[in-house]
Design a protein around this motif. Structure first.
Motif, mmCIF file in Angstrom:
data_model
loop_
_atom_site.group_PDB
_atom_site.id
_atom_site.type_symbol
_atom_site.label_atom_id
_atom_site.label_comp_id
_atom_site.label_asym_id
_atom_site.label_seq_id
_atom_site.Cartn_x
_atom_site.Cartn_y
_atom_site.Cartn_z
ATOM 1 N N ALA A 25 1.003 -1.253 0.029
ATOM 2 C CA ALA A 25 -0.055 -0.096 -0.043
ATOM 3 C C ALA A 25 0.857 1.102 0.086
ATOM 4 C CB ALA A 25 -0.857 -0.085 1.212
ATOM 5 N N LEU A 26 0.256 2.367 -0.689
ATOM 6 C CA LEU A 26 1.088 3.768 -0.649
ATOM 7 C C LEU A 26 0.190 4.530 0.407
ATOM 8 C CD1 LEU A 26 3.074 5.581 -1.864
ATOM 9 C CD2 LEU A 26 1.379 6.101 -3.626
ATOM 10 N N ILE A 27 0.633 4.959 1.363
ATOM 11 C CA ILE A 27 -0.154 5.775 2.468
ATOM 12 C C ILE A 27 0.370 7.131 2.408
ATOM 13 C CG2 ILE A 27 -0.414 6.032 4.976
ATOM 14 C CD1 ILE A 27 -0.363 2.912 5.166
ATOM 15 N N PHE A 28 -0.674 8.124 2.319
ATOM 16 C CA PHE A 28 -0.327 9.557 2.608
ATOM 17 C C PHE A 28 -1.164 9.973 3.709
ATOM 18 C CE2 PHE A 28 -0.121 8.871 -2.064
ATOM 19 C CZ PHE A 28 1.006 9.619 -2.366
ATOM 20 N N LYS A 29 -0.723 10.598 4.698
ATOM 21 C CA LYS A 29 -1.347 11.260 5.844
ATOM 22 C C LYS A 29 -1.146 12.745 5.904
ATOM 23 C CE LYS A 29 1.125 8.829 8.743
ATOM 24 N NZ LYS A 29 1.784 7.948 9.914
ATOM 25 N N PHE A 30 -2.533 13.343 5.924
ATOM 26 C CA PHE A 30 -2.491 14.950 5.862
ATOM 27 C C PHE A 30 -3.204 15.493 7.191
ATOM 28 C CE2 PHE A 30 -2.712 13.680 1.414
ATOM 29 C CZ PHE A 30 -1.562 14.526 0.830
ATOM 30 N N TRP A 31 -2.483 16.294 7.586
ATOM 31 C CA TRP A 31 -3.028 17.160 8.718
ATOM 32 C C TRP A 31 -3.248 18.666 8.197
ATOM 33 C CZ3 TRP A 31 -3.929 16.093 14.004
ATOM 34 C CH2 TRP A 31 -4.427 17.416 14.708
ATOM 35 N N PHE A 32 -4.474 19.136 8.180
ATOM 36 C CA PHE A 32 -5.022 20.113 7.793
ATOM 37 C C PHE A 32 -5.215 21.190 9.068
ATOM 38 C CE2 PHE A 32 -6.258 17.370 4.344
ATOM 39 C CZ PHE A 32 -6.395 18.476 3.300
ATOM 40 N N HIS A 33 -4.094 22.164 8.896
ATOM 41 C CA HIS A 33 -4.062 23.085 10.057
ATOM 42 C C HIS A 33 -4.443 24.462 9.892
ATOM 43 C CE1 HIS A 33 -2.250 23.599 14.055
ATOM 44 N NE2 HIS A 33 -1.688 24.853 13.816
ATOM 45 N N LEU A 34 -5.260 25.088 10.935
ATOM 46 C CA LEU A 34 -5.476 26.464 11.207
ATOM 47 C C LEU A 34 -4.761 26.751 12.489
ATOM 48 C CD1 LEU A 34 -9.105 26.863 10.108
ATOM 49 C CD2 LEU A 34 -7.036 27.698 9.044
ATOM 50 N N SER A 35 -4.447 27.871 12.600
ATOM 51 C CA SER A 35 -3.794 28.615 13.977
ATOM 52 C C SER A 35 -5.224 28.880 14.824
ATOM 53 C CB SER A 35 -3.017 29.811 13.892
ATOM 54 O OG SER A 35 -3.925 30.946 13.235
ATOM 55 N N LYS A 36 -5.147 29.085 16.106
ATOM 56 C CA LYS A 36 -5.791 29.715 16.952
ATOM 57 C C LYS A 36 -6.579 30.800 16.459
ATOM 58 C CE LYS A 36 -7.132 29.425 21.722
ATOM 59 N NZ LYS A 36 -6.515 29.250 23.125
ATOM 60 N N LYS A 37 -5.800 31.667 16.145
ATOM 61 C CA LYS A 37 -6.428 33.150 15.698
ATOM 62 C C LYS A 37 -7.260 32.750 14.344
ATOM 63 C CE LYS A 37 -4.770 37.796 14.205
ATOM 64 N NZ LYS A 37 -3.316 38.496 14.030
ATOM 65 N N GLN A 38 -6.657 31.891 13.355
ATOM 66 C CA GLN A 38 -7.493 31.791 12.050
ATOM 67 C C GLN A 38 -8.679 31.098 12.394
ATOM 68 O OE1 GLN A 38 -4.379 29.826 10.204
ATOM 69 N NE2 GLN A 38 -3.588 31.225 9.172
ATOM 70 N N MET A 39 -8.746 30.284 13.064
ATOM 71 C CA MET A 39 -9.819 29.362 13.445
ATOM 72 C C MET A 39 -11.080 30.385 14.052
ATOM 73 S SD MET A 39 -10.526 25.878 15.800
ATOM 74 C CE MET A 39 -12.018 25.061 15.728
#
Length: 495
Positions: free
Chosen positions: A145-159
């Motif tokens: 298997a080929l595995i990609f792991k993505f973490w989508f991030h926002l700073s606290k201020k941006q959120m």
């Protein structure tokens, strides 16, 4: 780890519109080449801060690529069916076949992270869950298997800025979910434990990619380009990388006597004793299966053994004690085309019973370290690492309340020859004997060595092997039933 993702990346719409056509064309080409080769599946794990564009990005990938070859799965609250089985079962059954892509929302990392943020588990348990996820990913990658792991991030201020903007917009306020508000209150803990997960579980075979989510154009192009680059490299590599074996070299017995040679094959039961003991053990099994404590458990019995050792007869005596609605017998033969498109253990995971049920495997996952090893159907690296994968698999079963019993039915060569010859003479038994059975007799020493290695490496306190002296079928059948009964009784005593 997340600081660089909070800087912000300015890509305007014009730059985005100029880049998308070529990226989309390349992704489609890679996707169709993936399907044509059908050598490996692609697994994409989606995690990160709420509102960072996870859903929008996956929606866009489905527009850019052929959605017929993409399977999107989400894992929210566990269903009753999933709760009745090992935790990994719900993910295994959704794995994409070779040649296709699976995108997992709410995957194994989401579950462990939210559990720690909510305080339902401690950090030590979180670390154990991370280690378990790494073993799962290692196994999947070893299977190709080929595995990609993505973490989508926002700073606290941006959120906070996003929430404040949307809540005052009557046309778009519906986009704020209860989970957005909840996470805004636990942001610091969520990010702290999320970073712990990323640092401990990013490996060369399954790395994490942190994607800044404030700029929709940047995040879309970034995810698309990462997928494209990884796909192109994997597709160009026509030979799967051969990993080093994960087990030490096997050591031959110093006295040239194998494990099976130590069995007392002379043990017998006279007919009258057999009938009495068989009836008693069948009645005991029937009562144990009807016991209300069985509702907390499932029962799995694995039958392996020499050809003509009497596995079928033993299984029939077990089944004779039960209501057919209580059990299922799964005969294991050569894998189907569908099963070949999945990791090796997938074909067995799908048959794991729920609580209050009993499954018998006539042959099992041990085929990898027996027939596949001896016949050369897999590489030495594959069957050597299978010992560890099987132990991990069985540990997951027992932790989920499965009572697991494993039988090797053993006969000597003379007894096997006698039974083979009898089968050829009896019309209704001729179907039981094949040319492969005769051919396998020539490999008796190799199979004996493989059985010794198998028992040595996979007989544990939680999932021990029971070696059954089966020259006398009566003795073997009673021993099988008594072993199952003793295992159930021991499980009830621990409750």
């Amino acid at each position: 780890m997340f600081e660089s993702a909070e800087i912000g990346h300015a890509i305007d719409k014009d730059a985005y519109d100029a880049a998308v056509p070529a990226l989309r064309e390349a992704l489609l080409e890679a996707q169709f080449e993936l399907k044509q080769q059908s050598r490996f599946p692609v697994i994409v794990l989606i995690n990160g801060v709420e509102g960072a564009g996870k859903g929008e990005t996956v929606k866009l990938l489905n527009e850019w690529m052929d959605p017929r070859l993409i399977q999107v799965s989400t894992f929210d609250q566990q269903t009753d069916e999933e709760l009745a089985r090992p935790p990994a079962w719900r993910y295994w059954r959704q794995l994409p076949p070779k040649g296709q892509m699976g995108i997992f929302f709410g995957n194994w990392y989401s579950q462990m992270l939210q559990g720690r943020v909510d305080g339902r588990i401690k950090t030590a348990v979180l670390d154990q869950a991370i280690d378990g996820a790494q073993r799962l990913e290692q196994m999947l990658c070893d299977e190709g298997a080929l595995i990609f792991k993505f973490w989508f991030h926002l700073s606290k201020k941006q959120m906070k800025a996003r929430l404040n903007t949307l809540k005052d917009d009557p046309l778009h306020c519906w986009r704020i979910s209860p989970l957005d508000w909840q996470q805004s209150k636990t942001y610091d803990k969520f990010v702290r434990f999320g970073e712990r997960i990323l640092r401990r579980s990013s490996r060369d075979y399954a790395p994490w990619y942190v994607v800044e989510g404030a700029n929709q154009y940047y995040r879309s192009l970034t995810v698309g380009r990462i997928l494209l680059e990884g796909l192109q490299v994997a597709l160009q590599n026509q030979q799967s990388p051969q990993r080093s074996p994960h087990a030490a070299p096997l050591i031959a017995s110093l006295d040239n006597l194998g494990l099976l040679d130590s069995l007392d094959m002379s043990q017998r039961l006279e007919k009258s004793d057999y009938e009495e003991q068989l009836a008693a053990e069948q009645a005991r099994l029937s009562g144990l299966m009807r016991d209300k404590r069985f509702r907390k458990h499932a029962l799995v019995a694995v039958f392996e053994g020499n050809d003509a050792a009497g596995k079928g007869g033993a299984i029939r005596r077990v089944a004779a004690a039960l209501d057919p609605r209580q059990y299922r017998i799964v005969p294991i033969a050569a894998p189907t085309e569908e099963e070949c498109a999945q990791p090796y253990l997938w074909r067995f995971w799908r048959h794991i019973p729920g609580r209050g049920k009993f499954t018998v495997f006539d042959r099992s996952w041990y085929g990898r370290v027996l027939v596949e090893r001896i016949e050369g159907f897999c590489s030495p690296a594959d069957w050597l690492r299978a010992y560890g994968e099987i132990n991990d698999f069985e540990e997951q079963l027992t932790r989920a309340g499965v009572v697991l019993v494993k039988f090797w039915l053993s006969i000597d060569q003379n007894t096997q020859l006698q039974r083979f010859e009898e089968r050829e003479q009896i019309p209704f038994k001729r179907f039981k004997i094949t040319e492969d059975d005769w051919r396998n007799r020539d490999k008796w020493p190799q199979y004996s060595d493989a059985v010794g290695d198998m028992v040595d490496r996979t007989s544990s306190e939680i999932a021990p092997w029971t070696l059954v002296e089966a020259n006398d079928k009566r003795f073997a059948r009673v021993k099988v039933l008594r072993t199952i009964n003793d295992a159930l009784a021991a499980a009830y005593a621990r409750d």
